[in-house]
Design an enzyme around this catalytic site. Sequence first.
Site, PDB file in Angstrom:
ATOM      1  N   ARG A  20       0.809  -1.215   0.000  1.00 55.93           N
ATOM      2  CA  ARG A  20       0.000   0.000   0.000  1.00 55.93           C
ATOM      3  C   ARG A  20       0.848   1.273   0.000  1.00 55.93           C
ATOM      4  O   ARG A  20       0.379   2.304  -0.475  1.00 55.93           O
ATOM      5  CB  ARG A  20      -0.954  -0.007   1.196  1.00 55.93           C
ATOM      6  CG  ARG A  20      -2.173  -0.880   0.946  1.00 55.93           C
ATOM      7  CD  ARG A  20      -3.084  -0.922   2.139  1.00 55.93           C
ATOM      8  NE  ARG A  20      -4.401  -1.426   1.787  1.00 55.93           N
ATOM      9  CZ  ARG A  20      -5.393  -1.596   2.653  1.00 55.93           C
ATOM     10  NH1 ARG A  20      -5.201  -1.315   3.929  1.00 55.93           N
ATOM     11  NH2 ARG A  20      -6.564  -2.035   2.248  1.00 55.93           N
ATOM     12  N   LYS A 157     -17.204 -15.996   5.325  1.00 58.52           N
ATOM     13  CA  LYS A 157     -18.633 -15.766   5.523  1.00 58.52           C
ATOM     14  C   LYS A 157     -19.431 -15.389   4.278  1.00 58.52           C
ATOM     15  O   LYS A 157     -19.050 -14.498   3.532  1.00 58.52           O
ATOM     16  CB  LYS A 157     -18.827 -14.653   6.553  1.00 58.52           C
ATOM     17  CG  LYS A 157     -18.504 -15.102   7.964  1.00 58.52           C
ATOM     18  CD  LYS A 157     -18.830 -13.986   8.916  1.00 58.52           C
ATOM     19  CE  LYS A 157     -18.615 -14.407  10.363  1.00 58.52           C
ATOM     20  NZ  LYS A 157     -18.789 -13.258  11.243  1.00 58.52           N
ATOM     21  N   GLY A 302      -6.726  -7.634   0.609  1.00 57.56           N
ATOM     22  CA  GLY A 302      -6.825  -8.401   1.840  1.00 57.56           C
ATOM     23  C   GLY A 302      -6.192  -9.773   1.746  1.00 57.56           C
ATOM     24  O   GLY A 302      -5.063  -9.921   1.286  1.00 57.56           O
ATOM     25  N   GLY A 325     -12.496  -4.336   1.261  1.00 57.36           N
ATOM     26  CA  GLY A 325     -13.885  -3.866   1.337  1.00 57.36           C
ATOM     27  C   GLY A 325     -14.219  -2.894   0.218  1.00 57.36           C
ATOM     28  O   GLY A 325     -15.295  -2.958  -0.379  1.00 57.36           O
TER      29      GLY A 325
HETATM   30  C1  3PG Z   1      -8.776  -1.692   5.052  1.00 59.50           C
HETATM   31  O1  3PG Z   1      -7.671  -2.169   5.302  1.00 59.50           O
HETATM   32  O2  3PG Z   1      -9.794  -2.386   4.956  1.00 59.50           O
HETATM   33  C2  3PG Z   1      -8.878  -0.229   4.797  1.00 59.50           C
HETATM   34  O3  3PG Z   1      -7.669   0.403   5.112  1.00 59.50           O
HETATM   35  C3  3PG Z   1     -10.025   0.355   5.576  1.00 59.50           C
HETATM   36  O4  3PG Z   1      -9.861   0.079   6.938  1.00 59.50           O
HETATM   37  P1  3PG Z   1     -11.154  -0.189   7.815  1.00 59.50           P
HETATM   38  O5  3PG Z   1     -11.763  -1.465   7.319  1.00 59.50           O
HETATM   39  O6  3PG Z   1     -10.651  -0.280   9.240  1.00 59.50           O
HETATM   40  O7  3PG Z   1     -12.094   0.988   7.626  1.00 59.50           O
HETATM   41 MG    MG Z   2     -11.480  -3.313   6.023  1.00 59.08          MG
END
Ligand code: 3PG
Ligand code: MG
Length: 347
Positions: A20, A157, A302, A325
């Site tokens: 990132r 999930k 992720g 997300g």
């Molecule tokens: C993440 O890693 O999902 C983003 O940086 C957003 O973070 P958050 O899910 O804690 O809002």
């Molecule tokens: Mg997140």
Amino acid sequence: MLRADFNVPLENGEITDDLRIRAALPTIEWLVDHGAQVTACTHLGRPKGKPDPKYSVEPVRRRLAELAPGVELLDNLRFDAGEEGNDPAFVQALIKGFDAYVNDAFGASHRAHASIVGPPQFLPSAAGRLLAKEVDVLLGLREDPTRPFVAVLGGSKVSDKLGVIDALLERVDALVVGGGMSFTFLAAQGHAVGDSLCERDQIETCTRLLAQPKPIHLPIDVTALGPSDEVRQAGVDLPAGWKGLDIGPGSAAEFSDVILDVRTVFWNGPMGVFEDARFAAGTRTVAQAMADTKAFTVVGGGDSAAALAQFDMAGSVDWISTGGGASLELLELGDLPGLKALREGRT
Ligand code: 3PG
Ligand code: MG
């Protein structure tokens, strides 16, 4: 002022993956080349609106100083409750002294937080290069994928991903489901899933999804952990005491064939508990197919990005999103609060 998403994974104060940070460098370089004095800001983790040394941005500051000397980094935005609360006073304090705002925090742009939606109302603003590229790739999948297009979903999930599953089913030619969430689908088909992860309250939803016309590929075998810690390949019917923790080799081969056969693939979520070598084979095989296919391949951030990094395959897909997300929400809704704020700009 550059809003970045430097919410990187840390272990004992050390950054374990700086993707990132590196991903923001093209924007930083462009700004610096054009004479800007750049101050970056980010959130890190989820401190509860007050300073917490556990979420200090110091490791990020050190890495940023190596990669982009001269760029300053503000304190963790979430050390102030005004960030998540989108407090107008916090927005004002944040933009004080800045002439322009750039949002390159794709991974946080699904959050209507102060640093994401506030500054564009007051400062000349623009999207950074990473944000622009992410949107280009992901909206491309949403609006004009080269067909056939399949989405491969995993992770634990169903309930977390229901919105995106519905949206994807309208766009893909087929869906492949592995990982923990596949057991709720298998249970909906009447299989005994033993002690595997299963969201009983989502079984009806899965039944509805399985009844729509697009094909949904589910595992045909699993790698399971037994009551005395023995690991075994099994079919998709498991006795009590047995827990499916990875897709089996037959499923992995079938999923690979699907990936090798199509023109566009979006992958989000591991096929099993890949951090444990005993349950990594399914995710690794899918990752290898992503690397080998001629299809245009996009990986949601992720865990699936972490899996690719663990297998040293990060360089072999076409795009790894820096947002988990955010990438799912953009695929689902076609817009994000951070994008809307940039479009609307100063009112
Ligand atoms: C993440 O890693 O999902 C983003 O940086 C957003 O973070 P958050 O899910 O804690 O809002
Ligand atoms: Mg997140």
